[in-house]
Motif scaffolding. Sequence first.
Motif, PDB file in Angstrom:
ATOM      1  N   LYS A 140      12.739  -1.198   3.019  1.00 20.34           N
ATOM      2  CA  LYS A 140      11.730  -1.086   1.955  1.00 20.34           C
ATOM      3  C   LYS A 140      11.878  -2.229   0.976  1.00 20.34           C
ATOM      4  CE  LYS A 140      10.297   3.660   1.159  1.00 20.34           C
ATOM      5  NZ  LYS A 140      10.408   4.753   0.211  1.00 20.34           N
ATOM      6  N   TYR A 149      -2.798   6.344   1.305  1.00 22.93           N
ATOM      7  CA  TYR A 149      -3.182   7.463   2.161  1.00 22.93           C
ATOM      8  C   TYR A 149      -1.991   8.025   2.913  1.00 22.93           C
ATOM      9  CZ  TYR A 149      -8.227   7.018   1.574  1.00 22.93           C
ATOM     10  OH  TYR A 149      -9.487   7.013   1.063  1.00 22.93           O
ATOM     11  N   VAL A 150      -1.108   7.138   3.327  1.00 25.63           N
ATOM     12  CA  VAL A 150       0.046   7.590   4.094  1.00 25.63           C
ATOM     13  C   VAL A 150       1.057   8.282   3.183  1.00 25.63           C
ATOM     14  CG1 VAL A 150       1.906   6.832   5.616  1.00 25.63           C
ATOM     15  CG2 VAL A 150      -0.329   5.800   5.803  1.00 25.63           C
ATOM     16  N   GLY A 151       0.917   8.082   1.865  1.00 26.49           N
ATOM     17  CA  GLY A 151       1.795   8.784   0.940  1.00 26.49           C
ATOM     18  C   GLY A 151       2.928   7.931   0.414  1.00 26.49           C
ATOM     19  N   PHE A 187       6.677   2.197  -4.631  1.00 25.70           N
ATOM     20  CA  PHE A 187       6.630   1.374  -3.428  1.00 25.70           C
ATOM     21  C   PHE A 187       5.352   0.538  -3.389  1.00 25.70           C
ATOM     22  CE2 PHE A 187       6.107   0.978   1.299  1.00 25.70           C
ATOM     23  CZ  PHE A 187       7.190   0.138   1.489  1.00 25.70           C
ATOM     24  N   PRO A 230       1.631  11.365  -3.825  1.00 30.37           N
ATOM     25  CA  PRO A 230       2.202  10.919  -2.552  1.00 30.37           C
ATOM     26  C   PRO A 230       2.763  12.067  -1.701  1.00 30.37           C
ATOM     27  CG  PRO A 230       2.814   9.400  -4.271  1.00 30.37           C
ATOM     28  CD  PRO A 230       2.096  10.532  -4.947  1.00 30.37           C
ATOM     29  N   ARG A 261      -0.070  13.677   0.063  1.00 29.87           N
ATOM     30  CA  ARG A 261      -0.619  12.824   1.122  1.00 29.87           C
ATOM     31  C   ARG A 261       0.287  12.779   2.349  1.00 29.87           C
ATOM     32  NH1 ARG A 261      -3.726   8.471  -2.050  1.00 29.87           N
ATOM     33  NH2 ARG A 261      -5.124   9.844  -3.193  1.00 29.87           N
ATOM     34  N   ARG A 262       1.583  12.976   2.121  1.00 31.28           N
ATOM     35  CA  ARG A 262       2.494  12.945   3.266  1.00 31.28           C
ATOM     36  C   ARG A 262       2.313  14.164   4.160  1.00 31.28           C
ATOM     37  NH1 ARG A 262       8.028  10.288   0.739  1.00 31.28           N
ATOM     38  NH2 ARG A 262       6.898   8.581  -0.248  1.00 31.28           N
ATOM     39  N   VAL A 311      -4.562  11.025   7.900  1.00 35.17           N
ATOM     40  CA  VAL A 311      -5.975  10.647   7.777  1.00 35.17           C
ATOM     41  C   VAL A 311      -6.374   9.656   8.866  1.00 35.17           C
ATOM     42  CG1 VAL A 311      -7.735  10.145   6.056  1.00 35.17           C
ATOM     43  CG2 VAL A 311      -5.390  10.532   5.326  1.00 35.17           C
ATOM     44  N   ARG A 356      -8.796   1.119  10.130  1.00 28.58           N
ATOM     45  CA  ARG A 356      -7.891   0.642   9.073  1.00 28.58           C
ATOM     46  C   ARG A 356      -6.484   0.350   9.560  1.00 28.58           C
ATOM     47  NH1 ARG A 356     -10.018   3.645   3.634  1.00 28.58           N
ATOM     48  NH2 ARG A 356     -12.188   3.678   4.300  1.00 28.58           N
ATOM     49  N   LEU A 408      -3.515  -2.530  10.094  1.00 30.31           N
ATOM     50  CA  LEU A 408      -3.164  -3.786   9.423  1.00 30.31           C
ATOM     51  C   LEU A 408      -3.126  -4.900  10.469  1.00 30.31           C
ATOM     52  CD1 LEU A 408      -0.442  -2.443   6.999  1.00 30.31           C
ATOM     53  CD2 LEU A 408      -2.870  -2.869   6.578  1.00 30.31           C
ATOM     54  N   MET A 463       0.074  -6.768  11.798  1.00 29.63           N
ATOM     55  CA  MET A 463       1.165  -6.025  12.412  1.00 29.63           C
ATOM     56  C   MET A 463       0.766  -5.605  13.818  1.00 29.63           C
ATOM     57  SD  MET A 463       2.487  -3.471   9.447  1.00 29.63           S
ATOM     58  CE  MET A 463       2.934  -4.056   7.812  1.00 29.63           C
ATOM     59  N   PHE A 479       5.294   1.307  10.273  1.00 27.91           N
ATOM     60  CA  PHE A 479       5.076   1.076   8.839  1.00 27.91           C
ATOM     61  C   PHE A 479       4.864   2.390   8.091  1.00 27.91           C
ATOM     62  CE2 PHE A 479       2.070  -0.375   5.375  1.00 27.91           C
ATOM     63  CZ  PHE A 479       3.052  -1.003   4.631  1.00 27.91           C
ATOM     64  N   ALA A 480       4.083   3.287   8.691  1.00 28.16           N
ATOM     65  CA  ALA A 480       3.818   4.588   8.061  1.00 28.16           C
ATOM     66  C   ALA A 480       5.113   5.373   7.878  1.00 28.16           C
ATOM     67  CB  ALA A 480       2.825   5.389   8.884  1.00 28.16           C
ATOM     68  N   GLU A 502       8.172   3.884   7.623  1.00 25.68           N
ATOM     69  CA  GLU A 502       8.978   3.149   6.640  1.00 25.68           C
ATOM     70  C   GLU A 502       8.567   3.513   5.216  1.00 25.68           C
ATOM     71  OE1 GLU A 502       8.468  -0.960   7.701  1.00 25.68           O
ATOM     72  OE2 GLU A 502       9.438  -0.592   9.634  1.00 25.68           O
ATOM     73  N   ILE A 503       7.248   3.611   5.035  1.00 24.59           N
ATOM     74  CA  ILE A 503       6.722   3.920   3.707  1.00 24.59           C
ATOM     75  C   ILE A 503       7.302   5.221   3.159  1.00 24.59           C
ATOM     76  CG2 ILE A 503       4.624   4.779   2.582  1.00 24.59           C
ATOM     77  CD1 ILE A 503       3.117   2.583   4.011  1.00 24.59           C
ATOM     78  N   VAL A 504       7.457   6.208   4.040  1.00 28.92           N
ATOM     79  CA  VAL A 504       7.961   7.488   3.538  1.00 28.92           C
ATOM     80  C   VAL A 504       9.484   7.561   3.636  1.00 28.92           C
ATOM     81  CG1 VAL A 504       5.816   8.646   4.099  1.00 28.92           C
ATOM     82  CG2 VAL A 504       7.683   8.696   5.751  1.00 28.92           C
ATOM     83  N   GLY A 505      10.102   6.449   4.015  1.00 27.85           N
ATOM     84  CA  GLY A 505      11.551   6.369   3.946  1.00 27.85           C
ATOM     85  C   GLY A 505      12.304   6.909   5.152  1.00 27.85           C
ATOM     86  N   ARG A 546      -0.714   6.891  14.182  1.00 27.20           N
ATOM     87  CA  ARG A 546      -0.180   6.677  12.837  1.00 27.20           C
ATOM     88  C   ARG A 546      -0.351   7.926  11.966  1.00 27.20           C
ATOM     89  NH1 ARG A 546      -3.124   2.074   9.758  1.00 27.20           N
ATOM     90  NH2 ARG A 546      -4.724   3.676   9.744  1.00 27.20           N
TER      91      ARG A 546
END
Lengths: 298, 227
Positions: free
Chosen positions: A5, A208-210, A215, B75, B78-79, B83, B89, B91, B94, B102-103, B105-108, B150
């Motif tokens: 991250k 959207y992904v949260g 971040f 957030p 949304r997790r 959607v 949509r 990227l 990538m 990526f999806a 990674e975003i949420v850790g 995703r």
Amino acid sequence: MGFKKAKYILKQAFQGIWRNRMMSVASIGSVAAVLVILGLILLIVLNISNITLITKEKFDEIYVFLEEDLEEEVISHIGKEIRSLDGVFSVAYETKEYALEKMKEEWGEDADLLEGIDNNPLPNSYIIRLKSVDNAEEVIVKVENYTGVEEVRYYKDVIEKLVSTSDFMRTAGSVIIIILLLISIFIISNTIKLTVASRKTEIELMQYVGASNGFVRGPFMIEGLVLGLIGSFIAILIVLNTYDQAAVYINDKFSVMLSVYIVKPTVIVKDIVIIFITIGVGIGSLGSLVSIKKFLSI
Amino acid sequence: MLEFMEVSKFYKKQQVAVKNISMKIKKGEFVFLVGKSGAGKTTLIKLLLKEINPTSGKIYYDGNDITKLKNRRVPELRRRIGVVFQDFRLLPKMTVYENIAFAMEIVGSSAKNIRREVPTVLSMVGLSSKANNYPDELAGGEKQRVAIARSVINKPQIIIADEPTGNLDPETSHEIMKIFTEINKRGTTLIMATHDRAIVDQMKKRVIELKKGSIIRDSEGGYYNGL
Ligand SMILES: Nc1ncnc2c1ncn2[C@@H]1O[C@H](COP(=O)(O)OP(=O)(O)OP(=O)(O)O)[C@@H](O)[C@H]1O
Ligand SMILES: [Mg+2]
């Protein structure tokens, strides 16, 4: 926060800076400009306060500097003339040798600067104390006209002028700096808006992904911060170099005597670095915050 | 688990987007939202994602009113919701694999989890062989399958799809619906806004029809046009 991250946030931040290079350069330039001007004003005010401090003891004394190589009689004649003036409380004679001794004492550690001087540049002088400062003007005008008098220095005037200059610089400087601060925050926030716009899809998707707000905002905050930081580094280099050179110049062109009044460059380095980096980072972060608040509110 | 209570949304100038919507959606359901363009389907979806707030009414998700949710808690909401959009949509810079990773990674998620989950989901949508391709190199249906992969990667309770077949031909749309059906069978609630009559008629699922912002029909095993 995981390593990945952090890496992503940093990568995005630097990509943003690179993608809008022109705006990034403008942002860095504006931060540097604000800080350079701030630095100049700070240094001038600082030096004036320093001079004021150093000369404060001489506040209610009038210094009468005599010309070189005067006959003894002329010197004592001048002394008599002064003593006879209205409003004069006392008069003391100070030889140039004594003046140099006194100066060496005052300078303390820095006295070795004076060793290089071959012949004593200081003048013989009379030091007048007044009954009341109200008489100053009258006494000065008269004494200035005596033959054999090189210069009359009345520190109260000088100090008052310096203090009022310093006050003026402070007020005018504050206004200028606040305006410049706002301008550079505006420029930075526009730079970041460009990055936000160019990454709009990605940002929406992340939301959207949260992705957490931190971040999403991270790259933009870092971008602003880096712009501010680079700007402050440039300003630090410019201001410290200029000041260094100014100090050397004053030493060379004028006299060592004058340079004792100048705050030494080495003394201010740490403060300038801390102040500039704090303000630079502040401008950068604020600029990002302004643009992010508008664009990324969910 | 999801309940709209008298929800209305007016945009500026009194423009009605949705009006007095009340509905319940149970866990594991498959629901179509249908209606003419401008009927309010996308608005309902945005309300559920808290992209917009209703002018009035309450929206309960697992017993909590999300209209009262603080911004910083969004957030988390949304997790729990995946959607899928009409325009995919993805990227562009990538690869397929990275888009999905990526999806996570975003949420850790941990690198280990990512390495395990992404290939699993890719094989579920039948795209294992395209893992290292970029979105540009994919057909529309394939792009949508990446987007679906995703949307499920973080194991959401609900998947919301806004006209996911809008840009696809009937055959490809059919493929996509098979994947959605499979996901739904595994227990994920599916809400899909669509104009695709053939799909709705064939699936025989619950249909909620909107007209000018109001629900005019809510029928189990229904058809696109009602019957
Ligand atoms: N941001 C907005 N500002 C003002 N009005 C809006 C906004 N978004 C939607 N609307 C209006 O709200 C109403 C419902 O729009 P919505 O997008 O929900 O329709 P939809 O059913 O999704 O249509 P479509 O099938 O074309 O996607 C429309 O009249 C639309 O013009
Ligand atoms: Mg829509």
